[in-house]
Design an enzyme around this catalytic site. Structure first.
Site, PDB file in Angstrom:
ATOM      1  N   ARG A  70     131.292  15.668 146.323  1.00 31.20           N
ATOM      2  CA  ARG A  70     130.856  16.344 145.092  1.00 31.20           C
ATOM      3  C   ARG A  70     130.796  17.845 145.379  1.00 31.20           C
ATOM      4  NH1 ARG A  70     125.606  13.825 143.664  1.00 31.20           N
ATOM      5  NH2 ARG A  70     126.867  12.037 143.087  1.00 31.20           N
ATOM      6  N   ARG A 179     113.026  13.946 148.214  1.00 30.79           N
ATOM      7  CA  ARG A 179     114.222  13.244 147.698  1.00 30.79           C
ATOM      8  C   ARG A 179     115.096  14.232 146.941  1.00 30.79           C
ATOM      9  NH1 ARG A 179     115.177   7.615 145.126  1.00 30.79           N
ATOM     10  NH2 ARG A 179     117.238   8.432 145.518  1.00 30.79           N
ATOM     11  N   LYS A 180     116.099  13.673 146.237  1.00 28.28           N
ATOM     12  CA  LYS A 180     116.975  14.555 145.471  1.00 28.28           C
ATOM     13  C   LYS A 180     116.155  15.387 144.481  1.00 28.28           C
ATOM     14  CE  LYS A 180     118.313  10.739 142.473  1.00 28.28           C
ATOM     15  NZ  LYS A 180     119.411   9.850 142.111  1.00 28.28           N
ATOM     16  N   GLY A 435     126.264   2.058 135.972  1.00 29.49           N
ATOM     17  CA  GLY A 435     126.541   0.846 136.743  1.00 29.49           C
ATOM     18  C   GLY A 435     125.341   0.265 137.452  1.00 29.49           C
ATOM     19  N   CYS A 440     123.103   7.615 136.802  1.00 28.52           N
ATOM     20  CA  CYS A 440     123.896   8.854 136.860  1.00 28.52           C
ATOM     21  C   CYS A 440     124.580   9.094 135.514  1.00 28.52           C
ATOM     22  CB  CYS A 440     124.942   8.764 137.966  1.00 28.52           C
ATOM     23  SG  CYS A 440     124.234   8.362 139.560  1.00 28.52           S
ATOM     24  N   GLY A 441     124.846   8.036 134.777  1.00 30.57           N
ATOM     25  CA  GLY A 441     125.456   8.182 133.449  1.00 30.57           C
ATOM     26  C   GLY A 441     124.423   8.447 132.367  1.00 30.57           C
TER      27      GLY A 441
HETATM   28 FE1  SF4 Z   1     126.547   4.511 141.224  1.00 29.84          FE
HETATM   29 FE2  SF4 Z   1     125.019   6.234 139.903  1.00 29.84          FE
HETATM   30 FE3  SF4 Z   1     126.600   4.594 138.561  1.00 29.84          FE
HETATM   31 FE4  SF4 Z   1     124.457   3.624 139.868  1.00 29.84          FE
HETATM   32  S1  SF4 Z   1     124.425   4.986 138.101  1.00 29.84           S
HETATM   33  S2  SF4 Z   1     126.522   2.792 139.791  1.00 29.84           S
HETATM   34  S3  SF4 Z   1     124.371   5.010 141.633  1.00 29.84           S
HETATM   35  S4  SF4 Z   1     127.273   6.192 139.965  1.00 29.84           S
END
Ligand code: SF4
Length: 517
Positions: A70, A179-180, A435, A440-441
């Site tokens: 990234r 953490r992040k 996912g 992340c989405g």
């Molecule tokens: Fe991977 Fe982030 Fe998607 Fe989870 S939300 S599957 S950690 S990219």
């Protein structure tokens, strides 16, 4: 002088914390050249975690030795030279693939350790870096993709973001956070940076001080998504533009020294803020910064979620910025190369990435707009995308991500295309797919959020989704979406969403949005 790690003697530190005390994440940068010469097999497994600080994750399956990288793009502003270098990396090492993330960063896949030193060199040659884009450290700073060109922005935040970014880059005082840690600095009055969902956000505001209206920021802390999402809380302070760096250092110091380091899942700043409350957090901030004026008037207006489709006049007369759709944020490196060429041919050689996973090309003179739009690439990367494709966001998913439970990117794209064929609506409905619960989405802020799960099928576990509805970051009524009962098999997502949207279409009152409904 090195700071004191006040947590170092805590007997209840989690395993990752113990590792970070033995070796700082940034120290991996000293090892990468050697690993590149000796090959992937020479990297001990207990070193894999440290690669995150260099912006590198092992992609799925880890044992195959391919990396995801990234790259930080502060405020999403890319020069021609930077875009060209990124496209070259994607072409030469990344199987012609470039993803734009929900933090305006760029991701590559399929990188091999042997190539990382050359990639670092190429990035450095144009002032880019992947360092800190992952790991327990300040991630890429989200900014206003229209900084400096936005007729409505309160002030141009380009330099402020750069200053804060460079202060924290490779800074050993702040490379071991619990953490992040995510930050946004934006003076976009339409909340293009999604200020509610970062650990710390600088939000456009004004205040009358000594009879004069001062332009500056409000400070929001403790936002974040993942399995337990929180909206950021506003502190009762007003920050002048020249104080942003000091405030960013102070908040980060509080997180570093008081953030939780026992359980990884409780280590984000949002948990500290939730426990302390805004009042106590502000007191600690004032202890570090000195007295601050109380808050003024927020300048946030209705939320645009980081979307800028179409041709718009800039604050500079005679120039325009043009917003394009990149379906689920995925470009080929060839396409990025072509966008860079076009940005230089018609404008000033600049591209901007958006947290909606799209791009903006700025500085296009009035008389060049029509010519630019006739370029063949803009048949796919269009200013006028079909509605569902336009407002679909997806995380990386099982294709490359080790934490993923299901496939997302291609699926989200196909579901959006299906809905564009089957459902006609006169308002946008934002669809976000993730996912796993890490989000992340950013599924929590979507009109319709889809979160991947595994479900028992007839012959074992199968991919499925939980559906959430009604998320928004509108200023007056920001809220995360709510889970609907039941879960659906992955292959049923498209038809189920069609039914849901048709029901909405038939039953909504005129002008009612999905959120109002
Ligand atoms: Fe991977 Fe982030 Fe998607 Fe989870 S939300 S599957 S950690 S990219």
């Amino acid at each position: 002088m090195a700071y004191t790690k006040v947590w170092a003697d805590d007997p209840n530190l989690n395993e990752m914390e113990k590792k970070k005390l033995q070796k700082d994440g940034l120290d991996i940068l000293n090892d990468i050249e050697r690993y590149a010469q000796e090959g992937f097999a020479s990297i001990p497994k207990d070193q894999w975690d440290y690669f995150k600080w260099a912006g590198l994750y092992l992609q799925r399956p880890k044992e195959d030795g391919y990396f995801m990288m990234r790259v930080n793009i502060p405020s999403g502003i890319l020069t021609y030279a930077q875009a060209e270098v990124l496209a070259g990396i994607g072409r030469d090492y990344g199987r012609n693939l470039v993803d734009i993330t929900t933090r305006q960063a760029v991701q590559f896949h399929w990188l091999e350790i042997e190539h990382i030193p050359d990639i670092f060199k190429r990035l450095a040659s144009v002032g880019l870096s992947s360092v800190g884009a992952c790991g327990d450290i300040l991630r890429t700073i989200v900014g206003n993709p229209l900084a400096g060109i936005d007729p409505h922005e309160l002030l141009d935040t380009t330099e402020i973001v750069q200053e804060v970014y460079h202060f924290f880059q490779r800074n050993y005082d702040f490379s071991n956070l619990p953490r992040k840690y995510k930050m946004s600095i934006s003076a976009n009055v339409h909340n293009a940076a999604n200020a509610h969902i970062h650990c710390v956000s600088f939000v456009p505001a004004t205040k009358v001080i000594d009879g004069e209206e001062v332009v500056g920021f409000h400070l929001w802390v403790g936002g974040g998504l993942s399995a337990k999402p929180y909206l950021a809380q506003e502190l009762d302070v007003f920050i002048r533009p020249e104080q942003v760096k000091a405030a960013a250092i102070a908040v980060t110091t509080i997180f570093r020294d008081y953030g939780y380091r026992h359980k990884r899942h409780r280590a984000r700043l949002k948990f500290l803020v939730a426990d302390w409350g805004a009042e106590k957090f502000k007191d600690k901030l004032v202890e570090l910064m000195g007295e601050l004026p109380s808050k003024g008037t927020t300048q946030l207006k209705e939320w645009n979620a980081g979307y800028f489709y179409g041709v718009h006049p800039q604050k500079q007369e005679g120039l325009n910025y043009i917003g394009f759709n990149v379906p689920v944020g995925r470009l080929s490196a060839d396409e990025l190369w072509e966008l860079a060429r076009i940005s230089k041919t018609y404008g000033q050689g600049e591209i901007r990435t958006c947290n909606s996973q799209n791009v903006v090309i700025p500085h296009i003179p009035d008389d060049q707009v029509d010519k630019l739009l006739k370029e063949p690439i803009f048949k796919r990367i269009t200013i006028d995308p079909p509605s569902f494709t336009a407002y679909s966001v997806s995380c990386t998913g099982i294709e490359y991500c080790n934490l993923a439970l299901v496939e997302t990117k291609e699926r989200m794209k196909q579901v959006a295309e299906y809905l564009d064929r089957e459902v006609e609506l006169d308002i946008p409905v934002r669809l976000h797919m993730t996912g796993c619960p890490n989000s992340c989405g950013q599924r929590q802020i979507a009109d319709i959020g889809l979160q991947g799960v595994l479900m028992k099928g007839e012959s074992g576990m199968v991919e499925a989704f939980d559906i959430y509805v009604g998320g928004t970051l509108e200023v007056e009524h920001a809220q995360f979406n709510q889970k609907l009962k039941g879960r659906i098999l992955a292959e049923d997502v498209a038809p189920v969403l069609k039914q849901l949207l048709l029901y909405f279409k038939e039953n909504r009152k005129s002008h009612e949005t999905f959120f109002d409904f």
